[in-house]
Design a protein around this motif. Sequence first.
Motif, PDB file in Angstrom:
ATOM      1  N   LYS A 174       0.838  -1.208   0.000  1.00  0.00           N
ATOM      2  CA  LYS A 174       0.000   0.000   0.000  1.00  0.00           C
ATOM      3  C   LYS A 174       0.868   1.252   0.000  1.00  0.00           C
ATOM      4  CE  LYS A 174      -3.729   0.398   2.361  1.00  0.00           C
ATOM      5  NZ  LYS A 174      -4.702   0.467   3.466  1.00  0.00           N
ATOM      6  N   GLU A 207      -4.071 -15.410 -11.044  1.00  0.00           N
ATOM      7  CA  GLU A 207      -4.710 -14.103 -11.175  1.00  0.00           C
ATOM      8  C   GLU A 207      -6.087 -14.191 -11.830  1.00  0.00           C
ATOM      9  OE1 GLU A 207      -1.744 -11.669 -13.060  1.00  0.00           O
ATOM     10  OE2 GLU A 207      -0.754 -11.248 -11.129  1.00  0.00           O
ATOM     11  N   HIS A 257       1.604  -0.276  -4.906  1.00  0.00           N
ATOM     12  CA  HIS A 257       1.567  -1.453  -5.766  1.00  0.00           C
ATOM     13  C   HIS A 257       0.377  -2.342  -5.407  1.00  0.00           C
ATOM     14  CE1 HIS A 257       5.343  -0.167  -7.238  1.00  0.00           C
ATOM     15  NE2 HIS A 257       6.071  -0.581  -6.195  1.00  0.00           N
ATOM     16  N   ALA A 258      -0.160  -3.036  -6.398  1.00  0.00           N
ATOM     17  CA  ALA A 258      -1.240  -3.986  -6.174  1.00  0.00           C
ATOM     18  C   ALA A 258      -0.735  -5.425  -6.111  1.00  0.00           C
ATOM     19  CB  ALA A 258      -2.292  -3.875  -7.282  1.00  0.00           C
ATOM     20  N   ARG A 259       0.538  -5.627  -6.445  1.00  0.00           N
ATOM     21  CA  ARG A 259       1.100  -6.974  -6.442  1.00  0.00           C
ATOM     22  C   ARG A 259       2.544  -6.930  -5.988  1.00  0.00           C
ATOM     23  NH1 ARG A 259       2.179 -10.966 -11.648  1.00  0.00           N
ATOM     24  NH2 ARG A 259       4.344 -10.363 -11.365  1.00  0.00           N
ATOM     25  N   HIS A 288      -1.254 -10.314  -3.649  1.00  0.00           N
ATOM     26  CA  HIS A 288      -2.085  -9.372  -4.400  1.00  0.00           C
ATOM     27  C   HIS A 288      -2.963  -8.588  -3.422  1.00  0.00           C
ATOM     28  CE1 HIS A 288      -1.125 -12.366  -7.529  1.00  0.00           C
ATOM     29  NE2 HIS A 288      -1.266 -11.358  -8.383  1.00  0.00           N
ATOM     30  N   LEU A 289      -3.111  -7.304  -3.667  1.00  0.00           N
ATOM     31  CA  LEU A 289      -4.067  -6.492  -2.933  1.00  0.00           C
ATOM     32  C   LEU A 289      -5.374  -6.443  -3.719  1.00  0.00           C
ATOM     33  CD1 LEU A 289      -1.998  -3.452  -1.614  1.00  0.00           C
ATOM     34  CD2 LEU A 289      -2.330  -5.726  -0.606  1.00  0.00           C
ATOM     35  N   ILE A 290      -6.452  -6.726  -3.032  1.00  0.00           N
ATOM     36  CA  ILE A 290      -7.789  -6.702  -3.634  1.00  0.00           C
ATOM     37  C   ILE A 290      -8.512  -5.500  -3.067  1.00  0.00           C
ATOM     38  CG2 ILE A 290      -9.938  -7.976  -3.944  1.00  0.00           C
ATOM     39  CD1 ILE A 290      -8.336 -10.546  -3.283  1.00  0.00           C
ATOM     40  N   ARG A 291      -8.852  -4.556  -3.916  1.00  0.00           N
ATOM     41  CA  ARG A 291      -9.486  -3.326  -3.442  1.00  0.00           C
ATOM     42  C   ARG A 291     -10.997  -3.461  -3.483  1.00  0.00           C
ATOM     43  NH1 ARG A 291      -4.678  -1.572  -5.718  1.00  0.00           N
ATOM     44  NH2 ARG A 291      -3.525  -0.116  -4.397  1.00  0.00           N
ATOM     45  N   GLY A 300     -10.157  -3.117   1.606  1.00  0.00           N
ATOM     46  CA  GLY A 300      -9.676  -4.172   0.723  1.00  0.00           C
ATOM     47  C   GLY A 300      -9.091  -5.307   1.526  1.00  0.00           C
ATOM     48  N   GLY A 310      -5.693  -8.499   1.455  1.00  0.00           N
ATOM     49  CA  GLY A 310      -4.459  -8.983   0.858  1.00  0.00           C
ATOM     50  C   GLY A 310      -4.485 -10.499   0.785  1.00  0.00           C
TER      51      GLY A 310
END
Length: 401
Positions: free
Chosen positions: A97, A168, A101-103, A134-137, A146, A148
Amino acid sequence: MPTPLAPPADLDDLPGWIARHATEVADGGALLEALGLALNAAGLPVSRLSIGAPSIDPAHRGITAVWRRGRGVALTATAHGPEGQAEFDRSPIAALKAEGHARGRWNLEAGEGCNRFRSMAEARAEGGTDYLMHLIRFPPGLAIAGAGLSHVTDRPGGFAEADVARIERHLPAFGLAVLRLCLSKTLNGLLGAYLGPRAAGRVMSGQIRRGQGELMSAAILLVDLKGFTAAADREDPHRLVGWLDEHLDALGLGVEPCGGEILKFTGDGFIAVFPVRDGSALPCGVCGRALEAARTGLAHNRLLAERRRVAGEPALAADLALHYGDVVYGNVGTANRLDFTAIGRAVNEASRIETLCDATGRHILMSDSFARRCGAGLIDLGTFPLRGVAARQRLWTVPEA
């Protein structure tokens, strides 16, 4: 431990399977375990999965579920406060965060991330070679922003790029499932925190209309802190709220273990009920446990008050009243603003009894109808007039009160 759900035979069916089961189950651990089993059955050797998400809960700020192949699912909660914040700040979710980054991916064979993140050091010690997160929003406007999701493999060389692509593909469906489970848990948890578990269960079962209620017999415990109003005129409001919470904690310590439920906080006190299913049983075990809860609360509040005196802080004593009678347990309020509580003459009489604590010099008072159901060991204080009650009422107490 959650009951495993049978995974789909084909990994391409996984997103649809997740979506279907997310509407049928309320167990996030079972869903996480099924995901791990499905990935392994499809030839993708995942040794560890974890999902971490914030929560809207007075007891903790977040929940993490970790599945390990062959060991099932373990749940841990992160507490509120500086320690919980520090624990989150040391997590890979916080790092991603902060970096926008989302990954993220760490080569555990090379020791990447192991000195910085405890979860990676643990995964490597368990034989992990590659750590993918991966971050899931979730939609904006939610405190649950979100989650993780991490995948760990123990295959030498780690995940192939084709493996990452397969992982993914299921992320959107799994994220939707996690959001649904988070919202469901939040709804149940908040209702339980604000209404109590029994009342929350009734509301969730559909008892949401004004006038819906159940007539039941109950032991009633009414608690009131003495001197709170005077302290409120002198002390800093924020410090006073903290002290009040500690006193209410002490006074309510015995309620739930003794089978009761706090229905309403009254500013500087509360009302608790202990439902009695068999009103003919004497002595009444429920009333005995309600008295035990009152004694436990009074004893712990006295210990807290003594610590306050030593610290030079206001020491708040408490008065407690116990009564037995019929109450209506249900909804009351305006058309659009309801309260789920207990109402009736017995509740009003308990309030009148509590006001006589000063006159009697006692901190626990019991009505005659309650005392007659408790057995021996009580002290008869005589009869007293109660405001709004025609006949004088006999009151009782216990030696230590």
